[in-house]
Scaffold this motif. Structure first.
Motif, mmCIF file in Angstrom:
data_model
loop_
_atom_site.group_PDB
_atom_site.id
_atom_site.type_symbol
_atom_site.label_atom_id
_atom_site.label_comp_id
_atom_site.label_asym_id
_atom_site.label_seq_id
_atom_site.Cartn_x
_atom_site.Cartn_y
_atom_site.Cartn_z
ATOM 1 N N PHE A 82 4.874 -3.579 -3.673
ATOM 2 C CA PHE A 82 4.665 -2.682 -2.641
ATOM 3 C C PHE A 82 3.207 -2.547 -2.218
ATOM 4 C CE2 PHE A 82 8.638 -1.231 -4.708
ATOM 5 C CZ PHE A 82 9.453 -0.736 -3.701
ATOM 6 N N LEU A 83 3.015 -2.841 -0.815
ATOM 7 C CA LEU A 83 1.647 -2.602 -0.476
ATOM 8 C C LEU A 83 1.596 -1.293 0.402
ATOM 9 C CD1 LEU A 83 0.873 -6.594 0.181
ATOM 10 C CD2 LEU A 83 0.353 -4.929 -1.832
ATOM 11 N N TYR A 84 0.194 -0.977 0.830
ATOM 12 C CA TYR A 84 0.217 0.242 1.632
ATOM 13 C C TYR A 84 -0.148 -0.403 3.030
ATOM 14 C CZ TYR A 84 -2.320 4.167 3.966
ATOM 15 O OH TYR A 84 -2.558 4.934 4.790
ATOM 16 N N SER A 85 0.586 0.332 3.975
ATOM 17 C CA SER A 85 0.480 0.148 5.357
ATOM 18 C C SER A 85 -0.022 1.092 6.065
ATOM 19 C CB SER A 85 1.945 -0.309 5.934
ATOM 20 O OG SER A 85 1.768 -0.143 7.289
ATOM 21 N N PRO A 86 -1.544 0.805 6.718
ATOM 22 C CA PRO A 86 -2.094 1.811 7.410
ATOM 23 C C PRO A 86 -1.453 2.264 8.514
ATOM 24 C CG PRO A 86 -3.243 -0.360 7.669
ATOM 25 C CD PRO A 86 -2.067 -0.577 6.551
ATOM 26 N N LYS A 87 -0.636 1.525 9.087
ATOM 27 C CA LYS A 87 0.061 1.619 10.563
ATOM 28 C C LYS A 87 1.235 2.918 10.187
ATOM 29 C CE LYS A 87 2.498 -0.312 14.536
ATOM 30 N NZ LYS A 87 3.107 -1.336 14.997
ATOM 31 N N VAL A 88 1.956 2.807 9.235
ATOM 32 C CA VAL A 88 3.210 3.639 9.120
ATOM 33 C C VAL A 88 2.790 4.629 7.932
ATOM 34 C CG1 VAL A 88 4.969 2.363 9.936
ATOM 35 C CG2 VAL A 88 4.387 2.132 7.336
ATOM 36 N N GLU A 89 1.473 4.326 7.159
ATOM 37 C CA GLU A 89 1.119 5.425 6.135
ATOM 38 C C GLU A 89 2.068 5.425 5.078
ATOM 39 O OE1 GLU A 89 -0.579 8.861 7.973
ATOM 40 O OE2 GLU A 89 -2.120 7.915 8.733
ATOM 41 N N ARG A 90 2.621 4.482 4.609
ATOM 42 C CA ARG A 90 3.365 4.430 3.476
ATOM 43 C C ARG A 90 3.527 3.189 2.600
ATOM 44 N NH1 ARG A 90 9.657 5.279 4.972
ATOM 45 N NH2 ARG A 90 8.785 7.205 6.169
ATOM 46 N N GLY A 91 4.251 3.303 1.610
ATOM 47 C CA GLY A 91 4.275 2.113 0.694
ATOM 48 C C GLY A 91 5.303 1.017 1.169
ATOM 49 N N ILE A 92 4.953 -0.244 1.656
ATOM 50 C CA ILE A 92 6.040 -1.049 2.243
ATOM 51 C C ILE A 92 6.553 -2.067 1.399
ATOM 52 C CG2 ILE A 92 6.372 -2.992 4.058
ATOM 53 C CD1 ILE A 92 6.484 -0.012 5.240
ATOM 54 N N PHE A 93 7.644 -2.446 1.071
ATOM 55 C CA PHE A 93 8.139 -3.357 0.239
ATOM 56 C C PHE A 93 7.816 -4.637 0.695
ATOM 57 C CE2 PHE A 93 11.336 -6.583 -0.920
ATOM 58 C CZ PHE A 93 11.550 -6.351 -2.474
ATOM 59 N N ALA A 94 7.084 -5.559 -0.146
ATOM 60 C CA ALA A 94 6.592 -6.716 0.586
ATOM 61 C C ALA A 94 7.283 -8.040 -0.157
ATOM 62 C CB ALA A 94 5.158 -6.650 0.012
ATOM 63 N N ALA A 95 7.484 -8.003 -1.539
ATOM 64 C CA ALA A 95 8.141 -9.057 -1.901
ATOM 65 C C ALA A 95 8.996 -8.656 -3.456
ATOM 66 C CB ALA A 95 6.999 -10.375 -2.235
ATOM 67 N N HIS A 96 9.792 -9.415 -4.062
ATOM 68 C CA HIS A 96 10.104 -9.309 -5.406
ATOM 69 C C HIS A 96 10.605 -10.467 -6.132
ATOM 70 C CE1 HIS A 96 14.561 -10.518 -4.662
ATOM 71 N NE2 HIS A 96 13.973 -10.717 -3.326
ATOM 72 N N VAL A 147 6.999 -0.393 -15.509
ATOM 73 C CA VAL A 147 5.278 -0.392 -15.561
ATOM 74 C C VAL A 147 5.007 -0.481 -14.235
ATOM 75 C CG1 VAL A 147 3.324 -1.582 -16.357
ATOM 76 C CG2 VAL A 147 5.223 -1.251 -18.003
ATOM 77 N N ALA A 148 3.965 0.223 -13.948
ATOM 78 C CA ALA A 148 3.457 0.121 -12.547
ATOM 79 C C ALA A 148 1.850 -0.493 -12.562
ATOM 80 C CB ALA A 148 3.300 1.320 -11.835
ATOM 81 N N VAL A 149 1.906 -1.693 -11.995
ATOM 82 C CA VAL A 149 0.386 -2.362 -11.936
ATOM 83 C C VAL A 149 -0.117 -2.283 -10.667
ATOM 84 C CG1 VAL A 149 -0.588 -4.564 -12.576
ATOM 85 C CG2 VAL A 149 1.457 -3.750 -13.663
ATOM 86 N N PRO A 150 -1.378 -1.371 -10.606
ATOM 87 C CA PRO A 150 -2.389 -1.568 -9.479
ATOM 88 C C PRO A 150 -2.547 -3.016 -9.046
ATOM 89 C CG PRO A 150 -2.960 -0.028 -10.946
ATOM 90 C CD PRO A 150 -2.125 -0.942 -11.770
ATOM 91 N N ILE A 151 -2.519 -3.236 -7.534
ATOM 92 C CA ILE A 151 -2.865 -4.420 -7.051
ATOM 93 C C ILE A 151 -4.345 -4.097 -6.416
ATOM 94 C CG2 ILE A 151 -2.752 -6.162 -5.350
ATOM 95 C CD1 ILE A 151 -0.450 -6.355 -7.633
ATOM 96 N N PHE A 152 -5.448 -4.677 -7.251
ATOM 97 C CA PHE A 152 -6.859 -3.830 -6.839
ATOM 98 C C PHE A 152 -7.712 -5.177 -6.685
ATOM 99 C CE2 PHE A 152 -10.799 -2.318 -8.437
ATOM 100 C CZ PHE A 152 -10.865 -1.090 -7.744
ATOM 101 N N THR A 153 -8.565 -4.962 -5.695
ATOM 102 C CA THR A 153 -9.717 -5.923 -5.273
ATOM 103 C C THR A 153 -10.978 -5.518 -6.070
ATOM 104 O OG1 THR A 153 -10.874 -7.258 -3.737
ATOM 105 C CG2 THR A 153 -9.844 -5.152 -2.856
ATOM 106 N N PRO A 154 -11.474 -6.222 -7.215
ATOM 107 C CA PRO A 154 -12.559 -5.374 -7.465
ATOM 108 C C PRO A 154 -13.816 -5.687 -6.650
ATOM 109 C CG PRO A 154 -11.582 -6.869 -9.254
ATOM 110 C CD PRO A 154 -10.702 -6.903 -7.961
ATOM 111 N N ARG A 155 -13.936 -6.624 -5.819
ATOM 112 C CA ARG A 155 -15.194 -7.170 -5.302
ATOM 113 C C ARG A 155 -15.363 -5.983 -4.039
ATOM 114 N NH1 ARG A 155 -15.142 -11.260 -1.865
ATOM 115 N NH2 ARG A 155 -12.843 -11.636 -1.895
ATOM 116 N N LEU A 173 -4.970 -1.934 -3.056
ATOM 117 C CA LEU A 173 -3.911 -2.569 -1.956
ATOM 118 C C LEU A 173 -2.254 -2.050 -2.011
ATOM 119 C CD1 LEU A 173 -5.492 -6.143 -1.595
ATOM 120 C CD2 LEU A 173 -6.353 -4.037 -0.622
ATOM 121 N N GLY A 174 -2.023 -1.709 -3.160
ATOM 122 C CA GLY A 174 -0.571 -1.459 -3.527
ATOM 123 C C GLY A 174 -0.395 -1.642 -4.981
ATOM 124 N N LEU A 175 0.919 -1.468 -5.349
ATOM 125 C CA LEU A 175 1.442 -1.639 -6.725
ATOM 126 C C LEU A 175 2.717 -2.648 -6.887
ATOM 127 C CD1 LEU A 175 1.852 2.232 -7.106
ATOM 128 C CD2 LEU A 175 0.334 0.957 -8.342
#
Length: 497
Positions: A301-315, A371-379, A384-386
């Motif tokens: 699930f990634l965060y969409s700024p357009k709809v301001e919610r978690g959008i299912f992206a892949a599985h 288990v919920a793993v954050p999708i995070f860009t350290p730089r 970005l999502g979970l």
């Protein structure tokens, strides 16, 4: 790799002052979690970076890092929450990546240099974890192989400044012996000798004190009780051989575990590099967590700024009819509870998923633990999502610290790969309706370069009124107040360069 290490040390030296300043902020944010441990990290960080600032001697710095780790490991060898240590190391590494981005235009090799140094430190933290789990295997080997004639064998481990019995095997399989073993498993003592004597009294009642061979390594001690009839015939050389075999086997298992950790990370990274399109990258992330880790299903699930919610992206392995899953953040209770951990890229274990995610999803996919793993860009320091992981609907235990470390790394590698295509991903997730049109992007790029409405109109061969309309549409779509905010947000979303 030596050049990579030296480059990382040079960067730490260059920005040592900034790192210490930012560490004070991070320390205050984390003060509610294991205050004693954070205080110890504070001393270690302050001492280390003051040394780095005062001495620019690479040989000395190599020795400094080794000494720092050794001293710290010695102090916490008895009782330590490795999950918190891994979390703190990751928070410090992410902080340094962010400083690099703010201070200069860093090369990829600069970020990799920092990553390499922290991976080496993380290896040192994880070594005791692998040694703890290997003693059990050797215990079984000693009993079943009959290398030497044994009455019983026990595995002790130091916990909370005491020696505790964690495993016990006996060649006597009677019900009475099994009952005695159950009693023994509750035992602990201040010394190996005390615990050894207590075990002998229970397992060898009325017999002459048997010969006990203790073999110690790291935080574990193996006790081998020899059969009285053969005890005198076992030579010192044979005992020394068995002791060395035990220690060598644990070291080999530790090395094997380290290699598995690095192999999984390497394979995942290479697969991310081979992904060519936005869809390929999303699929690779979702599949990688299942293919290289011990999970059966994944949902990204990634965060969409357009709809301001978690959008299912892949599985992977969720079945059909999953593409239209949408989840409002208000429906996901664990986000608020564990928000600080998630924002700092720490995985969250949910023993009972039904208490934390929408019931319709629990029932539809028969979810037990997650288990919920954050999708995070350290730089960029951005969440970005979970990605949610499970065992195909079966309950499972909380990941061990070394597994948590790997999950964090996977989440960060995925975050870096996804961020490169973030603008395209956002547009794709919004069901094919682009957040900005190609012409709107052209207008916004010119605004980012400081061009006026008139200059932009001349450059695009449009009227100023048309350009002004484009600007108004951009401001509305991005939900900002003016052109400046629109440019800042578009760059942050990777919609324009």
């Amino acid at each position: 790799m030596e050049a990579l290490f030296l480059n990382g040390i040079a960067l730490l030296t260059k920005y040592g002052g900034d790192i210490l300043m930012n560490w004070k902020r991070v320390k205050n944010e984390l003060s509610s979690q294991q205050e004693d441990l954070i205080s110890e990290f504070d001393g270690m960080m302050t001492y280390s970076f003051k040394e780095l600032l005062e001495k620019n001697d690479y040989d000395h710095i190599n020795q400094l890092i080794l000494a720092m780790l050794t001293q710290w490991r010695d102090q916490y060898s008895m009782d330590i929450d490795y999950s918190q240590v891994i979390f703190l190391l990751s928070a410090i590494e992410n902080m340094i990546h962010h400083i690099l981005e703010e201070k200069e235009n860093p090369r990829i090799i600069d970020h990799q240099s920092i990553q390499y140094i922290f991976n080496k430190i993380l290896d040192q933290v994880l070594i005791p974890l692998t040694t703890e789990t290997n003693g059990n295997k050797w215990l079984d080997t000693m009993i079943t192989s009959n290398i030497i004639p044994l009455h019983w064998a026990a595995l002790l481990r130091i916990e909370d400044f005491e020696y505790r019995l964690v495993e016990l095997r006996s060649l006597d399989s009677t019900k009475e012996t099994k009952s005695i073993i159950d009693i023994c498993m509750t035992m602990s003592a201040n010394t190996v000798e005390q615990l050894s004597l207590a075990l002998c009294r229970l397992l060898n009642p009325g017999a002459k004190q048997p010969r006990i061979i203790p073999i110690s390594f790291a935080k574990e001690t193996l006790l081998l009780c020899l059969k009285s009839s053969d005890a005198s015939s076992i030579s010192y050389q044979r005992i020394e051989l068995i002791s060395n075999m035990y220690k060598r086997q644990i070291k080999m298992n530790t090395l094997e575990s380290e290699n598995e950790w690095k192999d999984a990370a390497l394979l995942f990274t290479l697969r991310l590099l081979m992904a060519q399109t936005c869809s390929d990258t999303l699929k690779t992330v979702a599949h990688g967590f299942v293919d290289y880790l011990s999970y059966k299903r994944s949902a990204l699930f990634l965060y969409s700024p357009k709809v301001e919610r978690g959008i299912f992206a892949a599985h992977k392995n969720l079945g059909k009819d999953v593409q239209n899953i949408k989840v409002a953040f208000s429906e996901v209770s664990f986000l608020e509870k564990y928000l600080q951990k998630i924002l700092q890229s720490k995985p969250v274990y949910l023993e009972n998923a039904a208490e934390h995610i929408p019931r319709r999803l629990v029932e539809q996919y028969q979810v037990a633990s997650l288990v919920a793993v954050p999708i995070f860009t350290p730089r960029k320091g951005r969440l970005l999502g979970l990605i949610l992981l499970d065992q195909g609907g079966e309950w499972f235990e909380e990941p061990k610290p070394n597994q948590q470390a790997l999950l964090m790394k996977f989440g960060q590698y995925a975050g870096e790969a996804l961020y490169k295509q973030w603008g395209n991903i956002i547009q794709q997730l919004d069901f094919g309706s682009p957040l900005l049109t190609a012409r709107e992007k052209e207008v916004l790029k010119l605004m980012a370069q400081g061009e006026t409405i008139q200059c932009a109109a001349e450059h695009l061969h449009l009227s100023p009124y048309t350009v002004r309309d484009y600007v108004a549409a951009i401001i509305k779509k991005l939900k900002v107040k003016n052109r400046t905010e629109a440019v800042v947000k578009a760059i942050r979303l990777n919609l324009i360069d």
